[in-house]
Write an enzyme that holds these catalytic residues in place. Structure first.
Site, PDB file in Angstrom:
ATOM      1  N   GLY A  20       0.824  -1.208   0.000  1.00 44.60           N
ATOM      2  CA  GLY A  20       0.000   0.000   0.000  1.00 44.60           C
ATOM      3  C   GLY A  20       0.855   1.253   0.000  1.00 44.60           C
ATOM      4  CB  ILE A 148      -0.067   3.780   7.628  1.00 39.08           C
ATOM      5  CG1 ILE A 148      -1.143   2.772   7.222  1.00 39.08           C
ATOM      6  CG2 ILE A 148       0.328   4.659   6.450  1.00 39.08           C
ATOM      7  CD1 ILE A 148      -2.460   3.419   6.817  1.00 39.08           C
ATOM      8  CG  ASP A 149      -1.375  -1.335   9.134  1.00 41.17           C
ATOM      9  OD1 ASP A 149      -2.181  -0.393   9.273  1.00 41.17           O
ATOM     10  OD2 ASP A 149      -1.560  -2.284   8.355  1.00 41.17           O
ATOM     11  NE  ARG A 193      -4.822  -7.113   6.126  1.00 40.55           N
ATOM     12  CZ  ARG A 193      -5.818  -7.672   5.431  1.00 40.55           C
ATOM     13  NH1 ARG A 193      -6.796  -6.915   4.976  1.00 40.55           N
ATOM     14  NH2 ARG A 193      -5.833  -8.967   5.194  1.00 40.55           N
ATOM     15  CD  GLU A 244      -8.391  -2.334   8.082  1.00 39.73           C
ATOM     16  OE1 GLU A 244      -9.263  -2.015   7.259  1.00 39.73           O
ATOM     17  OE2 GLU A 244      -7.175  -2.409   7.797  1.00 39.73           O
TER      18      GLU A 244
END
Length: 388
Positions: A20, A148-149, A193, A244
């Site tokens: 991503g 970004i996670d 996630r 999420e």
């Protein structure tokens, strides 16, 4: 380091961005190109659209003019994709069906054809797994951690994370004003996630009342109780920040769909809507949901991410140009170091339940939905339906 291979200095290095997109990628491209060309006289070949572009031979040499002014631009001038795993490459037939193939040999041929002496892979966990497999095949690779996670091990922080957190905290600021005005519960669904770093940091920075993350199992009644107690104290609104990948009490993630073209086929999304519905049913308070989605990936990077991305780009250029392989640049404290890629992908970096940010959040009254509820307390039942 045992996993680090030292080779003769390369003259031609391929640079790609995989997975991503996120703010700071262009700053890495700029820093790497200027350092490799300016300090070492090495030719930098930009590979378009990640490993997919490598397979198709879509490459171009990068010069000073092309990378000028990139430090503040979001996205990546090289393009990216999260569907280019050489060992899990999707091929779409004329009838629309998708089959998975191993095209790693073809990618190795492309590397030889384009006279690439080494690869620099800018990406997250998936990209680093691919990078390690290329190392095992004898391709010199240096990794740059991007996600970004913030879920890559062996580095304290990945660039892109700070920008995403800033976007989340600003969104919570804005939602708080409208939630307060309309006396509503606002649920904000953010990315994450398998790791809840964005929800945790963004929720704490934005002053969320409840934070729900994959690492901390929550109970419906605990969430309802906190919302009701705030209302009884005159705080007629609540902000719930949810990752999420948060798992529902009845078990499992909320899936948006399955995409076989991706190595991880699960597409998460929708947990915020489920939680909003349950809160409204369980408390009787009007509840709305906002999904930030790709807003967290877009826009210009923060000053912190620009600085970190620049340092990573410079360090990756120095490492690759001296012939290192099988390593990833990383932030340890205030220093940029190199670590084996194998260490970076050994485990996913998730939020420890006793992390200082979690402790700080609890100290100021933020709830995580795991707080005990007295058995004799009235109110809503744990299934989200009003008590009889």
């Amino acid at each position: 380091m045992a996993d680090t291979l030292s080779r003769s200095p390369p003259r031609r290095i391929g640079l790609l961005t995989g997975g991503g997109d996120c703010p700071g990628l262009n700053a890495v491209i700029r820093a790497f190109t200027r350092t490799a060309r300016g300090r070492h006289g090495v030719t930098v070949v930009g590979i378009e659209d990640g490993f997919e572009g490598l397979l198709e031979g879509r490459m171009r040499e990068l010069d000073y003019g092309e990378v000028a002014g990139l430090i503040g631009e979001g996205g990546t001038i090289l393009g990216t994709t999260n569907k280019g795993d050489p060992w899990h490459f999707p091929v779409t037939a004329p009838d629309g069906s998708v089959s998975i193939h191993d095209v790693s040999a073809r990618m190795l041929a492309r590397i030889r054809e384009n006279a690439l002496d080494a690869l620099v892979v800018v990406g997250g966990d998936g990209s680093m797994h691919i990078a390690q497999r290329f190392v095992a095949l004898g391709v010199p690779v240096v990794g740059v951690p991007k996600t970004i996670d913030n879920d890559l091990s062996a580095t304290d922080t990945t660039f892109g994370f700070d920008t995403a957190v800033s976007i989340v905290s600003e969104a919570i600021d804005r939602l708080t004003t409208t939630a307060s005005s309309h006396h509503r519960v606002m649920v904000i669904e953010v990315m994450g996630r398998y790791a809840g770093w964005i929800a945790l940091a963004g929720g704490v920075a934005g002053g969320a009342d409840t934070i729900l993350i994959p690492e901390v199992p929550f109970a419906w009644e605990s969430v309802f109780r906190h919302v009701r107690q705030r209302a009884l104290r005159g705080r007629r609104f609540s902000i719930v920040c949810v990752a999420e990948g948060a798992k529902l009490p009845e078990g499992g993630e909320v899936l948006r769909g399955i995409d076989r073209r991706r190595t991880d086929a699960k597409q998460l999304g929708g947990v915020g809507a489920v939680i909003a519905q349950r809160i409204e049913a369980g408390t009787g308070l009007e509840t709305r949901v906002t999904v930030l989605g790709h807003l967290q990936r877009g826009g210009t990077p923060t000053a912190y991410d620009r600085l970190l991305a620049t340092r990573f780009g410079v360090a990756a250029a120095e490492s690759a140009c001296r012939g290192d392989s099988g390593v990833m640049v990383a932030l340890r404290g205030t220093e940029i170091v190199t670590v084996p890629i194998a260490d970076a992908i050994a485990t996913l970096r998730t939020v420890p339940p006793n992390h200082p940010w979690v402790q700080a959040a609890r100290a100021v009254g933020t709830r995580f939905g795991d707080e005990p509820v007295p058995a004799d307390e009235g109110g809503a039942r744990g299934d989200g339906a009003p008590a009889s």
